[in-house]
Enzyme design. Structure first.
Site, PDB file in Angstrom:
ATOM      1  N   GLY A  33       1.814   2.427  11.136  1.00  0.00           N
ATOM      2  CA  GLY A  33       2.775   3.678  10.741  1.00  0.00           C
ATOM      3  C   GLY A  33       3.555   4.368  12.327  1.00  0.00           C
ATOM      4  O   GLY A  33       3.996   5.802  12.776  1.00  0.00           O
ATOM      5  N   LYS A  92      -0.373   4.313  -0.251  1.00  0.00           N
ATOM      6  CA  LYS A  92      -0.848   5.977   0.013  1.00  0.00           C
ATOM      7  C   LYS A  92      -0.009   6.475  -0.684  1.00  0.00           C
ATOM      8  O   LYS A  92      -1.066   7.032  -2.080  1.00  0.00           O
ATOM      9  CB  LYS A  92      -0.225   5.846   1.653  1.00  0.00           C
ATOM     10  CG  LYS A  92      -0.202   4.329   2.790  1.00  0.00           C
ATOM     11  CD  LYS A  92       0.252   4.365   4.060  1.00  0.00           C
ATOM     12  CE  LYS A  92      -0.536   3.422   5.008  1.00  0.00           C
ATOM     13  NZ  LYS A  92      -0.657   3.533   6.107  1.00  0.00           N
ATOM     14  N   ASN A 147       0.820  -1.121  -0.288  1.00  0.00           N
ATOM     15  CA  ASN A 147      -0.136  -0.047  -0.158  1.00  0.00           C
ATOM     16  C   ASN A 147       1.045   0.963   0.128  1.00  0.00           C
ATOM     17  O   ASN A 147       1.070   1.349   0.731  1.00  0.00           O
ATOM     18  CB  ASN A 147      -0.827  -0.063   1.175  1.00  0.00           C
ATOM     19  CG  ASN A 147      -1.611   1.119   1.458  1.00  0.00           C
ATOM     20  OD1 ASN A 147      -2.136   2.504   0.181  1.00  0.00           O
ATOM     21  ND2 ASN A 147      -2.563   1.332   2.183  1.00  0.00           N
ATOM     22  N   GLU A 179      -7.235   4.716   7.186  1.00  0.00           N
ATOM     23  CA  GLU A 179      -6.630   6.134   7.497  1.00  0.00           C
ATOM     24  C   GLU A 179      -7.863   6.724   6.601  1.00  0.00           C
ATOM     25  O   GLU A 179      -8.927   7.678   6.175  1.00  0.00           O
ATOM     26  CB  GLU A 179      -5.821   6.056   6.146  1.00  0.00           C
ATOM     27  CG  GLU A 179      -4.706   5.997   7.578  1.00  0.00           C
ATOM     28  CD  GLU A 179      -3.207   5.242   6.753  1.00  0.00           C
ATOM     29  OE1 GLU A 179      -2.850   5.362   5.524  1.00  0.00           O
ATOM     30  OE2 GLU A 179      -2.701   5.067   7.195  1.00  0.00           O
ATOM     31  N   HIS A 228      -8.952   0.750   4.535  1.00  0.00           N
ATOM     32  CA  HIS A 228      -7.975   1.100   5.392  1.00  0.00           C
ATOM     33  C   HIS A 228      -8.989   1.802   6.599  1.00  0.00           C
ATOM     34  O   HIS A 228      -9.310   3.149   6.415  1.00  0.00           O
ATOM     35  CB  HIS A 228      -7.581   1.964   4.410  1.00  0.00           C
ATOM     36  CG  HIS A 228      -5.819   1.660   4.892  1.00  0.00           C
ATOM     37  ND1 HIS A 228      -5.699   2.667   5.793  1.00  0.00           N
ATOM     38  CD2 HIS A 228      -5.124   0.558   4.804  1.00  0.00           C
ATOM     39  CE1 HIS A 228      -4.149   2.626   6.663  1.00  0.00           C
ATOM     40  NE2 HIS A 228      -3.550   1.784   5.778  1.00  0.00           N
ATOM     41  N   GLU A 263      -5.320  -5.302  10.341  1.00  0.00           N
ATOM     42  CA  GLU A 263      -4.771  -3.926  10.743  1.00  0.00           C
ATOM     43  C   GLU A 263      -5.138  -3.100  11.982  1.00  0.00           C
ATOM     44  O   GLU A 263      -6.045  -2.185  11.663  1.00  0.00           O
ATOM     45  CB  GLU A 263      -5.035  -2.886   8.993  1.00  0.00           C
ATOM     46  CG  GLU A 263      -3.937  -3.623   7.514  1.00  0.00           C
ATOM     47  CD  GLU A 263      -3.854  -2.405   7.502  1.00  0.00           C
ATOM     48  OE1 GLU A 263      -2.100  -3.113   7.138  1.00  0.00           O
ATOM     49  OE2 GLU A 263      -4.556  -1.345   7.110  1.00  0.00           O
ATOM     50  N   SER A 320       2.847  -1.690  10.973  1.00  0.00           N
ATOM     51  CA  SER A 320       4.250  -1.534  11.250  1.00  0.00           C
ATOM     52  C   SER A 320       5.222  -2.840  10.425  1.00  0.00           C
ATOM     53  O   SER A 320       6.052  -3.703  11.394  1.00  0.00           O
ATOM     54  CB  SER A 320       4.673  -1.500  12.633  1.00  0.00           C
ATOM     55  OG  SER A 320       3.995  -0.017  13.098  1.00  0.00           O
TER      56      SER A 320
HETATM   57  P1  PGA Z   1       2.406   0.645   8.104  1.00  0.00           P
HETATM   58  O1  PGA Z   1       1.076   0.357   6.952  1.00  0.00           O
HETATM   59  O2  PGA Z   1       3.375  -0.860   7.646  1.00  0.00           O
HETATM   60  O3  PGA Z   1       2.844   1.909   7.353  1.00  0.00           O
HETATM   61  O4  PGA Z   1       2.053   0.520   9.398  1.00  0.00           O
HETATM   62  C1  PGA Z   1       0.543  -0.405   7.215  1.00  0.00           C
HETATM   63  C2  PGA Z   1      -1.126   0.001   6.718  1.00  0.00           C
HETATM   64  O5  PGA Z   1      -1.486   1.617   6.879  1.00  0.00           O
HETATM   65  O6  PGA Z   1      -1.832  -0.633   5.250  1.00  0.00           O
END
Ligand code: PGA
Length: 255
Positions: free
Chosen positions: A172, A9, A7, A96, A94, A166, A202
């Protein structure tokens, strides 16, 4: 099979997305056991990345979609257009999108249904916040998120999607769940459907194998580490190694 979803982003632009896609292809070169790799660039990079991954083992995913096919929906993208662009998978729900853009469980369900109607495979994300976890509500929250998203889907649809667990507090932050915690939640989700379940939050090249070697974890959804070429390549390699390890393990138990 193990699956790695990258991803990207809004981290990178078109040129960098193409370079990373090339890196993924290189990481798979020469391997006999090949994991499924799905790269999810931003909308504007999809067409260029598609050219790079065409006729390869790397699939093209989008990071979101809107559930209507067409109409006055400024700024949105439909499953129909994504399919036309060569997309085969799409992330929905997701954290976010939920947190920053107000996406509800019902909206996630409509998006998943629309993706499936256009033969795209939705990757439905669920996960609890730190507060929900501290209150012992993880199981209740992920079960509600997933069962609401699945409500409008047929049995056949439920065979054609992925789930990503997740935990919001792990995304993150540099603090992943432990593989044992992830396995426990995957086991809860597995009661609702038989789809592959990925872990995300992460993940990096140092901890990826610890998740991938768990039979209960079908793969990883990787954010930050997936835009670093070396890390991304190492994670893809770890997925291949986990598959080889599983094959050796099951051969031994056959002997
Ligand atoms: P990250 O994000 O690996 O940066 O923690 C995972 C995600 O948001 O899918």
């Amino acid at each position: 099979m193990k699956t790695i979803v990258a991803n990207w982003k809004m981290y990178i632009g078109i040129r960098e997305s193409v370079a990373l896609a090339r890196g993924a292809l290189l990481a798979l070169r020469g391997r006999t056991v090949i994991p499924e790799v799905i790269v999810c660039p931003s909308f504007t990079a999809l067409t260029e990345v598609r050219k790079t991954v065409a006729r390869s083992h790397v699939a093209l995913g989008a990071q979101d979609l809107f559930w209507e096919d067409a109409g006055a929906f400024t700024g949105e993208e439909s499953a129909r257009t994504l399919a036309e662009a060569g997309v085969t998978h799409v992330i929905v729900g997701h954290s976010e999108r939920r947190r920053l853009f107000g996406e509800t469980d019902e909206a996630v369900g409509k998006k998943a249904a629309s993706a499936l109607a256009h033969n795209l495979i939705p990757i439905i994300c669920v996960g609890e916040t730190a507060e929900e976890r501290a209150a012992g509500r993880t199981e209740e929250v992920v079960t509600r998120q997933l069962s609401t998203a699945l409500k409008g889907l047929t049995l056949r649809d439920k065979d054609r999607l992925y789930v990503a667990y997740e935990p919001v507090w792990a995304i993150g932050t540099g603090t992943p769940a432990t593989p044992a915690d992830a396995v426990a939640v995957h086991t809860v989700l597995r009661r609702l459907l038989k789809a592959p379940i990925l872990y995300g939050g992460s993940v990096d090249s140092a901890n990826a194998y610890g998740f991938l070697r768990e039979p209960e974890i079908d793969g990883l959804l990787v954010g930050g580490a997936s835009v670093k070429l070396q890390q991304f390549s190492d994670i893809v390699r770890a997925a291949g190694e986990a598959m080889e390890g599983a094959a050796v393990g099951s051969k031994k138990s056959d002997d």
